[in-house]
Design an enzyme around this catalytic site. Sequence first.
Site, PDB file in Angstrom:
ATOM      1  CD  GLU A 104      23.023  31.681  48.039  1.00  0.00           C
ATOM      2  OE1 GLU A 104      22.658  30.637  48.591  1.00  0.00           O
ATOM      3  OE2 GLU A 104      22.707  32.820  48.453  1.00  0.00           O
ATOM      4  CG  ASP A 108      16.332  36.684  42.005  1.00  0.00           C
ATOM      5  OD1 ASP A 108      16.166  36.609  40.791  1.00  0.00           O
ATOM      6  OD2 ASP A 108      15.469  37.150  42.764  1.00  0.00           O
ATOM      7  CE  LYS A 136      15.408  33.139  39.791  1.00  0.00           C
ATOM      8  NZ  LYS A 136      14.257  33.783  40.451  1.00  0.00           N
ATOM      9  NE  ARG A 170      13.638  24.826  52.624  1.00  0.00           N
ATOM     10  CZ  ARG A 170      14.078  26.051  52.384  1.00  0.00           C
ATOM     11  NH1 ARG A 170      14.939  26.245  51.410  1.00  0.00           N
ATOM     12  NH2 ARG A 170      13.662  27.080  53.092  1.00  0.00           N
TER      13      ARG A 170
HETATM   14  P1  5GP Z   1      19.144  37.409  45.789  1.00  0.00           P
HETATM   15  O1  5GP Z   1      19.612  38.077  47.047  1.00  0.00           O
HETATM   16  O2  5GP Z   1      20.254  37.130  44.821  1.00  0.00           O
HETATM   17  O3  5GP Z   1      18.009  38.155  45.150  1.00  0.00           O
HETATM   18  O4  5GP Z   1      18.468  36.068  46.195  1.00  0.00           O
HETATM   19  C1  5GP Z   1      19.165  35.033  46.787  1.00  0.00           C
HETATM   20  C2  5GP Z   1      18.237  34.142  47.570  1.00  0.00           C
HETATM   21  O5  5GP Z   1      16.863  34.341  47.217  1.00  0.00           O
HETATM   22  C3  5GP Z   1      18.529  32.707  47.276  1.00  0.00           C
HETATM   23  O6  5GP Z   1      19.527  32.203  48.129  1.00  0.00           O
HETATM   24  C4  5GP Z   1      17.189  32.055  47.470  1.00  0.00           C
HETATM   25  O7  5GP Z   1      17.001  31.742  48.831  1.00  0.00           O
HETATM   26  C5  5GP Z   1      16.194  33.109  47.079  1.00  0.00           C
HETATM   27  N1  5GP Z   1      15.754  32.977  45.672  1.00  0.00           N
HETATM   28  C6  5GP Z   1      16.103  33.745  44.622  1.00  0.00           C
HETATM   29  N2  5GP Z   1      15.503  33.322  43.491  1.00  0.00           N
HETATM   30  C7  5GP Z   1      14.758  32.260  43.844  1.00  0.00           C
HETATM   31  C8  5GP Z   1      13.921  31.360  43.101  1.00  0.00           C
HETATM   32  O8  5GP Z   1      13.733  31.435  41.886  1.00  0.00           O
HETATM   33  N3  5GP Z   1      13.333  30.374  43.824  1.00  0.00           N
HETATM   34  C9  5GP Z   1      13.511  30.220  45.165  1.00  0.00           C
HETATM   35  N4  5GP Z   1      12.879  29.213  45.753  1.00  0.00           N
HETATM   36  N5  5GP Z   1      14.291  31.044  45.883  1.00  0.00           N
HETATM   37  C10 5GP Z   1      14.918  32.047  45.226  1.00  0.00           C
END
Ligand code: 5GP
Length: 189
Positions: A104, A108, A136, A170
Amino acid sequence: MKTTVRLDDSIAEVLIEADVLQDRVKELGARLSVLYKDSVPILVGVLKGAAPFLVDLMRAMPIPLQVEFMAVSSYGRNTQHSGVVRILMDLVVGIEGRDVLIVEDIVDTGLTLDYLRSYLENQNPRSLRIVALLDKVEARRVAVPLDYVGFQIPNEFVVGYGLDLAEQYRNLPYIGILKALAVAEALRS
Ligand code: 5GP
């Protein structure tokens, strides 16, 4: 005369330089190669963001392995998680009895990986581990066991090395934070 648009001009701060990223990915590859030396693991890359990481990681793993991809819904054109995770592209191979490594880009809230993890766990792999390039920690809403992490980063929206904003950025070779103006423009266009 038309001026050339350079992605670098939209970056407020470089958080992780390209050579630092590459060194860390090589380290992770070396450790994972030892871990999986007696099996042929399936690396499951989560599209699209994890693509550069997966490609560099597999080249840092000189052992027999298999590469597969899945795609899940992301933020779309927003920078906030909607809380809903959807599978856009499923695996095309069975993973029962196999050693599976989810690759991954960034964790976040943890919602995406939490969902993906239980989805794959239900398919009875022999083992299921996660490697995430970026973590994060402060943003976490659900606890996800991360086996390997490249870098812990602050709770900022980052782009580059696979990570996008509205499908752009990207292709940056480093991880950076966008200028506010660039975010506003991307969300407007
Ligand atoms: P989560 O489900 O953990 O909140 O987020 C996972 C997905 O959200 C990541 O695979 C990514 O696609 C997107 N994401 C989370 N934080 C960021 C960030 O700071 N920048 C970007 N570009 N995508 C993020």
